[in-house]
Design an enzyme around this catalytic site. Structure first.
Site, PDB file in Angstrom:
ATOM      1  N   GLU A 140      34.528 -28.923 126.245  1.00  0.00           N
ATOM      2  CA  GLU A 140      34.735 -27.610 125.643  1.00  0.00           C
ATOM      3  C   GLU A 140      33.426 -26.817 125.644  1.00  0.00           C
ATOM      4  O   GLU A 140      33.415 -25.628 125.916  1.00  0.00           O
ATOM      5  CB  GLU A 140      35.269 -27.779 124.208  1.00  0.00           C
ATOM      6  CG  GLU A 140      35.584 -26.484 123.513  1.00  0.00           C
ATOM      7  CD  GLU A 140      34.566 -26.085 122.472  1.00  0.00           C
ATOM      8  OE1 GLU A 140      34.803 -25.101 121.764  1.00  0.00           O
ATOM      9  OE2 GLU A 140      33.515 -26.752 122.359  1.00  0.00           O
ATOM     10  N   GLU A 141      32.345 -27.492 125.338  1.00  0.00           N
ATOM     11  CA  GLU A 141      31.058 -26.820 125.169  1.00  0.00           C
ATOM     12  C   GLU A 141      30.443 -26.301 126.463  1.00  0.00           C
ATOM     13  O   GLU A 141      29.669 -25.360 126.449  1.00  0.00           O
ATOM     14  CB  GLU A 141      30.044 -27.768 124.511  1.00  0.00           C
ATOM     15  CG  GLU A 141      30.456 -28.273 123.148  1.00  0.00           C
ATOM     16  CD  GLU A 141      30.309 -27.245 122.048  1.00  0.00           C
ATOM     17  OE1 GLU A 141      29.770 -26.155 122.291  1.00  0.00           O
ATOM     18  OE2 GLU A 141      30.748 -27.545 120.924  1.00  0.00           O
ATOM     19  N   ASP A 186      38.941 -28.031 115.431  1.00  0.00           N
ATOM     20  CA  ASP A 186      37.581 -27.929 115.970  1.00  0.00           C
ATOM     21  C   ASP A 186      36.653 -27.203 115.002  1.00  0.00           C
ATOM     22  O   ASP A 186      35.864 -26.374 115.401  1.00  0.00           O
ATOM     23  CB  ASP A 186      37.589 -27.213 117.328  1.00  0.00           C
ATOM     24  CG  ASP A 186      36.206 -27.127 117.952  1.00  0.00           C
ATOM     25  OD1 ASP A 186      35.334 -27.950 117.601  1.00  0.00           O
ATOM     26  OD2 ASP A 186      35.973 -26.236 118.781  1.00  0.00           O
ATOM     27  N   HIS A 242      25.899 -29.816 116.184  1.00  0.00           N
ATOM     28  CA  HIS A 242      24.845 -29.800 117.213  1.00  0.00           C
ATOM     29  C   HIS A 242      23.489 -30.228 116.672  1.00  0.00           C
ATOM     30  O   HIS A 242      22.459 -29.673 117.053  1.00  0.00           O
ATOM     31  CB  HIS A 242      24.740 -28.424 117.876  1.00  0.00           C
ATOM     32  CG  HIS A 242      25.947 -28.054 118.669  1.00  0.00           C
ATOM     33  ND1 HIS A 242      25.892 -27.673 119.982  1.00  0.00           N
ATOM     34  CD2 HIS A 242      27.261 -28.013 118.334  1.00  0.00           C
ATOM     35  CE1 HIS A 242      27.110 -27.405 120.420  1.00  0.00           C
ATOM     36  NE2 HIS A 242      27.952 -27.613 119.422  1.00  0.00           N
ATOM     37  N   ASP A 287      31.744 -32.448 115.617  1.00  0.00           N
ATOM     38  CA  ASP A 287      32.119 -31.590 116.756  1.00  0.00           C
ATOM     39  C   ASP A 287      32.268 -32.456 117.998  1.00  0.00           C
ATOM     40  O   ASP A 287      31.328 -32.617 118.752  1.00  0.00           O
ATOM     41  CB  ASP A 287      31.055 -30.507 116.951  1.00  0.00           C
ATOM     42  CG  ASP A 287      31.441 -29.507 118.025  1.00  0.00           C
ATOM     43  OD1 ASP A 287      32.645 -29.366 118.306  1.00  0.00           O
ATOM     44  OD2 ASP A 287      30.551 -28.877 118.579  1.00  0.00           O
ATOM     45  N   HIS A 300      38.564 -32.075 120.851  1.00  0.00           N
ATOM     46  CA  HIS A 300      37.846 -32.350 122.098  1.00  0.00           C
ATOM     47  C   HIS A 300      36.717 -33.345 121.915  1.00  0.00           C
ATOM     48  O   HIS A 300      36.165 -33.505 120.836  1.00  0.00           O
ATOM     49  CB  HIS A 300      37.317 -31.066 122.741  1.00  0.00           C
ATOM     50  CG  HIS A 300      36.238 -30.386 121.955  1.00  0.00           C
ATOM     51  ND1 HIS A 300      36.501 -29.329 121.128  1.00  0.00           N
ATOM     52  CD2 HIS A 300      34.910 -30.613 121.864  1.00  0.00           C
ATOM     53  CE1 HIS A 300      35.373 -28.923 120.563  1.00  0.00           C
ATOM     54  NE2 HIS A 300      34.380 -29.691 120.988  1.00  0.00           N
TER      55      HIS A 300
END
Length: 179
Positions: free
Chosen positions: A52-53, A78, A148, A18, A6
């Site tokens: 996705e997040e 992922d 992140h 990510d 993603h």
């Protein structure tokens, strides 16, 4: 057969870990199969999911548009771009055992750990429908050092790891699409 990752990049880094690496693994897996002239009996579709997040909108939209189609399996990457370890598998006990029989094929890539329990958020709507689902499992020991954070940038991606993960995904996709 669906393979993918993603694109979010909503955080403070550029999203290479990510999950830009997962997207590149799926694209490279398809390119590798094409380059080798390997055409499986079933279609392998590359899907680059989004969001996705923050709501899983890409996975839900894919399911709304294509969920009624017959999927023999789905693979999601992922968990970063560390050295390949293997795959987590969600399916019936018989399906998991059938996939685990292929472990020797992945030894040269370092991806021969085929364990029960896997998949991914983006393919979870398909998993809930009973589709055999796999999550590519690279070494994630440094994943949360980058995930992140401002350090989640392209320079942290090891090209060898990315290539071997892509090769593992290509091999698994081909095997499952031929099954």
């Amino acid at each position: 057969m669906v393979i993918g990752g993603h694109i979010d990049s909503w955080d403070v880094g550029d999203g290479s870990t990510d999950d830009g690496g997962g997207c590149m693994m799926a694209i490279e897996a398809a390119a590798l199969l094409k380059e080798l002239g390997l055409v499986p009996r079933r279609t392998i579709r590359v899907v680059l999911f989004t969001n996705e997040e923050n709501g899983l909108r890409g996975g839900k939209a894919y399911h709304a548009a294509h969920g009624k189609e017959k999927h023999v399996a789905a693979i999601e990457a992922d968990t970063g771009s560390g050295a390949p370890r293997g795959f987590g598998i969600s399916g019936t006990p018989e399906e998991v055992a059938a996939v685990q029989r292929f472990a020797p094929l992945f030894e040269g890539l370092g991806a021969s750990v085929l364990e029960a329990g896997g998949g991914g958020a983006d393919i979870s709507p398909l998993t809930k429908d009973g589709v055999l689902s796999l999550g590519l499992h690279p070494d994630a020991s440094a994943y949360f050092d980058l995930h992140h954070s401002p350090a989640d940038t392209f320079d942290k991606i090891d090209p060898d790891h990315l290539e071997r993960n892509a090769a593992a995904m290509a091999l698994m996709a081909f095997v499952l699409a031929e099954r």
